[in-house]
Design a protein around this motif. Structure first.
Motif, short mmCIF file in Angstrom:
data_model
loop_
_atom_site.label_atom_id
_atom_site.label_comp_id
_atom_site.label_asym_id
_atom_site.label_seq_id
_atom_site.Cartn_x
_atom_site.Cartn_y
_atom_site.Cartn_z
N ASP A 124 0.87 -1.18 0.00
CA ASP A 124 0.00 0.00 0.00
C ASP A 124 0.90 1.22 0.00
OD1 ASP A 124 -1.89 1.99 0.59
OD2 ASP A 124 -2.21 1.33 2.66
N PRO A 125 1.54 1.53 -1.15
CA PRO A 125 2.57 2.57 -1.15
C PRO A 125 2.05 3.95 -0.74
CG PRO A 125 2.07 1.87 -3.39
CD PRO A 125 1.39 0.91 -2.47
N PHE A 126 0.74 4.21 -0.95
CA PHE A 126 0.20 5.49 -0.48
C PHE A 126 0.06 5.50 1.05
CE2 PHE A 126 -1.24 5.82 -4.89
CZ PHE A 126 -0.99 7.14 -5.17
N GLY A 127 0.00 4.30 1.65
CA GLY A 127 -0.17 4.22 3.09
C GLY A 127 -1.56 4.54 3.57
N PHE A 128 -2.55 4.50 2.67
CA PHE A 128 -3.93 4.85 3.03
C PHE A 128 -4.43 4.04 4.23
CE2 PHE A 128 -4.58 5.84 -1.71
CZ PHE A 128 -4.36 7.19 -1.52
N GLY A 129 -4.12 2.74 4.21
CA GLY A 129 -4.64 1.86 5.25
C GLY A 129 -4.19 2.24 6.65
N LYS A 130 -3.13 3.04 6.75
CA LYS A 130 -2.61 3.39 8.07
C LYS A 130 -3.03 4.79 8.54
CE LYS A 130 1.44 0.40 7.77
NZ LYS A 130 1.97 0.34 6.37
N VAL A 131 -3.77 5.49 7.69
CA VAL A 131 -4.19 6.85 8.08
C VAL A 131 -5.57 6.77 8.72
CG1 VAL A 131 -4.65 9.19 7.27
CG2 VAL A 131 -2.85 7.83 6.18
N VAL B 289 3.12 8.44 7.60
CA VAL B 289 3.11 7.03 7.16
C VAL B 289 4.13 6.85 6.04
CG1 VAL B 289 1.71 5.22 6.08
CG2 VAL B 289 0.70 6.68 7.84
N ALA B 290 4.13 7.80 5.09
CA ALA B 290 5.06 7.71 3.96
C ALA B 290 6.51 7.71 4.45
CB ALA B 290 4.81 8.86 2.98
N THR B 291 6.78 8.54 5.43
CA THR B 291 8.14 8.60 5.99
C THR B 291 8.56 7.24 6.53
OG1 THR B 291 7.69 10.88 6.60
CG2 THR B 291 9.63 9.87 7.59
N ASP B 292 7.63 6.64 7.27
CA ASP B 292 7.89 5.30 7.82
C ASP B 292 8.12 4.28 6.72
OD1 ASP B 292 7.75 6.02 10.36
OD2 ASP B 292 5.80 5.10 10.81
N GLN B 293 7.29 4.37 5.68
CA GLN B 293 7.30 3.31 4.66
C GLN B 293 8.54 3.36 3.78
OE1 GLN B 293 2.78 1.85 4.17
NE2 GLN B 293 3.56 3.05 2.48
#
Lengths: 467, 411
Positions: free
Chosen positions: B37-44, B84-88
């Protein structure tokens, strides 16, 4: 045009107005066109000898036979040649029943995936020839006589159907329930005139079922066209949308065919197991799933004895919560009538844009040990009528506020996946709280089917003679 | 907490639209949430629905649109997304994506944040079904429903209401997903006095403006050409290949507008009116009689030449358009009148969307494919959410007054 004349219209094929109640047996021959010229010669012969039954013929008498014919898109393309204008037809008809998206919409997935169909997965037929007679042998003989290489066609699939009941008792489908009760009542027929109460709930303008007449919007429905060049003898009227073309759809209708196997043993076993230890009997659970009593009477308001009024109910005032006829039951999903007391009129108007005229018959295949329904319906728009009922109502797990359930009779059960829970429940509203059925299997499975167009008689002439 | 709907619209560097399309489609966001989930949507945790798609304009070229339907304010959401993006991946995916857009020359997430905030478009009018319900709350309510449903079981053996209620309370207090949340009070959906008065004023001003401009524009409205073309079959197929994987769907429509001053003013008044009506009347989970829409909005782009409509709705596209044409044609005509080719309308209210098949074809032809679509709760419909909300409300009332067992009817 008077009502008597309309149901006896000489340009409309007979099956539209009649179920041929006296002709118990039917053979459905799916054919391919192998020789265009011979096929046209055969069609011309059928027309000249008046073998294709029209509404003018009236109800058949015992001992007679009836023939009707419809074409798949590939069949019209083959016969009309340069006159075939695909854009003028309904998209589902042109694309056929089997596309990836259509399968998702119709619930032809999982147990009903075309991979498991017995026939029709490739949609490799050009037309459907329907023969009605007094015995299975007679129906078969009619198919054999007509669908032969001399006539430029070969049979690729045959299925049979028969009636299952008699006048007093009514038709029964394979699970044992009375069937075929709720049909649209077409404006301009004597039924429409004689049954005003029923007509208020089930009445539709002719154009909802037959092309060439105004539909529920008050306007003419879209209708297939041929170029004038394909109709040099002038069988057809000008097309309303493209005046330079001719109207091939007039007095015709789109026909949906689906062979549906019914797991009767599994159905009754399931309701027996589900009923164990509960208040409801197995029959009561089955009736809740269907939404009608087994003998066809409605679940609510009208007592069992009042068979005359078995179709005069709606869900707006009497049963908004579904405590009589469950919200997710088969008959409520496939015909929600009017719902919500504030939205009674509006919701009925919506429902009436999604009605179909059913002409199916049951079947029993001893060899395969299989019983079920040869489902046939007519509509002016496959997308707006048949597909809407099948997809947006029966197979919609969110139908009318529900969750995780589809039509408990004809729906396709879904295994968990795609981030979603399994879809295999059925909710029966009651006091003090609902009864819930779980782990419902798919009882009705697709064995094959297709989309067809059943033309009017003048259109058949054009098809038979197009250069 | 109230929700916010917005889009970030960025012009795509010439020649990059094809690569962007392929890149986005390959991420596989159309069905269930992809593992990657490169956008990280699931974690927001503040995000309900999001989408990313492309559309073009004859003068402005291609644009990349990033649609979000969120709890709270935009900046906080972008901060969460970027955290989230920073983490990913340290933000590499998003920075690379926006490197294909004009005007973005930055190298870091703070650069991108500024770039995106500069290109935010808030809707001319929008609709939210579950007003003031956070994504967390929706998921918590779904858990409450699950627990109650489990306690009631199949219902083969019927418990007395009081017994059932006591067992439900016990289970809700024991379940780790519900024990801390099920008694938290609901914010309600009322706009409140100040916003209410504001909306009434907005309705009055815009109704007057609308009445005047709709009248002035009647002649151009009547002479505007209706475009009755049918959508190409292969265009429809290309769109349907992304539809009905889930019982919820996404629709993006980009309509060309008659963008002269008169008609654009009329449109702005119409949206002002819709906005006020939504605030005052349609905050209880129903848009008129339509109950299937989670989030939808209209926004005018490209200096008045384009009208973007984005919707996250339950059921099939056909049933959605059926709702439009049979149940709320006037509202839809109000929103889409003065679109180029729109079925003939009068006073931006009559005709138009009421013309069934003509409107449906026009809407289908206006659609652009959604390359990326995220939904936080694919297993619940807008009606389920409203039912769950009522259920929790009923349960808290019953907790205070055990004779109130009416909630049993909601399960």
């Amino acid at each position: 045009m008077g009502s008597e004349e309309f149901t006896r219209h000489p340009d409309i094929q007979g099956l539209l107005f009649r179920g041929y109640a006296n002709l118990y047996h039917a053979g459905y021959g799916f054919f391919r066109i192998v020789d265009r010229t011979a096929c046209k010669f055969w069609l011309t012969g059928l027309l000249d000898s008046e073998r294709i039954s029209t509404a003018k013929d009236g109800p058949p008498e015992l001992g007679t036979q009836r023939l009707n014919i419809a074409f798949a898109a590939s069949g019209l393309e083959a016969l009309l040649g340069a006159g075939w204008i695909p854009d003028s037809y309904e998209p589902p008809f042109v694309e056929g029943m089997v596309t990836a998206h259509r399968c998702r919409l119709l619930g032809d997935v999982e147990d009903n995936d075309p991979e498991h169909w017995r026939w029709g997965k490739e949609q490799d037929f050009d037309g459907l020839f329907m023969a009605f007679g007094n015995s299975g042998d007679e129906a078969e003989q009619l198919l054999a006589d007509h669908l032969c290489s001399d006539n430029g066609v070969v049979r690729v699939q045959t299925v049979y159907g028969h009636l299952n009941g008699h006048e007093k008792d009514g038709e029964r489908e394979a699970f044992g329930f009375r069937d075929g009760i709720s049909q649209p009542i077409i404006e301009g027929t004597s039924r429409y005139r004689d049954l005003p109460k029923e007509a208020a709930l089930h009445g539709v303008p002719a154009g909802e079922m037959i092309l060439g007449y105004p539909d529920g919007t008050g306007k003419l429905p879209r209708t297939p066209a041929v170029s004038a060049a394909s109709d040099p003898r002038g069988w057809l009227k000008p097309h309303w949308e493209w005046p330079e073309r001719r109207d091939l759809g007039m007095n015709g209708s789109y026909l949906v065919f689906r062979q549906l196997a019914q797991d009767t043993e599994g159905f009754w076993r399931y309701v027996n197991e589900a009923a164990a230890g509960g208040q409801e009997t197995p029959l009561e659970l089955a009736e809740k799933m269907v939404g009608r009593r087994k003998d066809g009477t409605s679940m609510e308001k009208y007592p069992k004895s009042d068979k005359e009024n078995n179709n005069l109910f709606n869900f707006a005032k009497d049963d908004a919560q579904g405590k009589f006829c469950p919200v997710g039951s088969h008959i409520r999903r496939s015909n929600p009538r009017a719902t919500g007391s504030k939205t009674e009129k509006a919701s009925l108007k919506v429902t009436l844009r999604h009605r179909i005229l059913r002409r199916g018959r049951v079947y029993e295949d001893a060899e395969l040990g299989e019983v079920g329904l040869q489902f046939i319906c007519f509509n002016a728009s496959i997308a707006r009528q048949f597909e809407f009922i099948q997809g947006s109502w029966c197979n919609n797990q969110f139908f009318d506020g529900l969750q995780r359930e589809v039509d408990p009779i004809i729906g396709t059960v879904r295994k968990p996946g795609n981030g979603l829970d399994a879809v295999d429940r059925f909710t029966i509203p009651r006091d003090p709280y609902r009864r819930r059925l779980d782990g419902i299997p798919t009882f009705v499975t697709m064995k094959g089917g297709g989309y067809f167009f059943m033309p009017g008689m003048a259109a058949l002439r054009c098809i038979a003679t197009a250069p | 907490m109230s929700q916010t709907i917005f889009t970030v619209v960025s012009p795509v560097r010439p020649g990059e639209q094809g690569k962007l399309n392929d890149l986005l489609v390959d991420l596989g966001y159309i069905g269930p949430l992809p593992e990657q989930d490169p956008f990280g949507f699931g974690k927001v945790r503040t995000l309900h629905f999001a989408s990313v798609f492309l559309y073009d304009d004859a003068e402005d070229g291609w644009s990349l649109v990033f649609e979000s339907n969120i709890d709270g304010e935009i900046e906080a959401y972008i901060d969460s997304l970027f955290a989230v993006a920073t983490d990913q991946d340290g933000g590499k995916f998003l920075i690379d994506l926006y490197a294909r857009c004009q005007g973005f020359v930055g190298k870091t997430l703070p650069d991108l944040k500024r770039y995106m905030l500069d290109r935010v478009h808030r809707p001319q009018a929008g609709y939210v079904s579950a007003v003031n319900m956070t994504r967390d709350r929706i998921l918590q309510d779904a858990a409450v429903y699950r627990v109650v449903d489990e306690v009631l079981g199949s219902g083969a053996e019927v418990m007395a209401p009081a017994e059932a209620q006591a067992k439900v309370f016990e289970a809700l207090d024991a379940d780790p997903e519900t024990k801390d949340t099920w008694k938290v009070a609901d914010e309600g959906t009322s706009p409140g006095l100040i916003r209410g008065i504001g909306a009434v004023a907005e309705a009055v001003v815009n109704a007057i403006g609308f009445a005047v401009t709709a009248l002035i524009n009647l002649i151009p409205e009547r002479v505007a050409r209706q475009d009755s073309l049918r959508p190409d079959l292969d265009l429809v197929d290309s769109q349907k290949q992304y539809e009905d994987f889930l019982p919820t769907n996404h629709m993006v429509s980009v309509v060309h507008l008659h963008s002269d001053f008169g008609r654009l003013t009329a449109k702005r008044c119409a949206y002002g009116l819709l906005r006020a009506l939504v605030t005052l009347l349609y905050h209880k989970g129903k848009l008129g009689v339509i109950e299937t829409i989670h989030f939808a909005h209209w926004v005018i782009l490209n200096r008045g030449r384009r009208l973007l409509f984005v919707s996250n709705f339950g059921g099939s596209w056909d049933s959605y358009l059926d709702d439009f044409t049979l149940k709320s044609a006037r509202g839809l005509t109000l929103a889409w009148a003065h679109g180029i080719g729109f079925p003939k309308s009068r006073f931006m209210l009559l005709g138009g969307a009421a013309k069934g098949p003509e409107f449906i074809d026009w809407a289908r032809r206006s659609m652009v494919p959604t390359q990326v679509w995220y939904k936080a709760y694919p297993g619940v419909s807008a009606r389920n959410i409203n039912r769950n909300r009522k259920l929790r409300d009923g349960l808290t009332k019953a907790k205070a007054n055990p004779s109130k067992t009416e909630w049993l009817e909601l399960v």
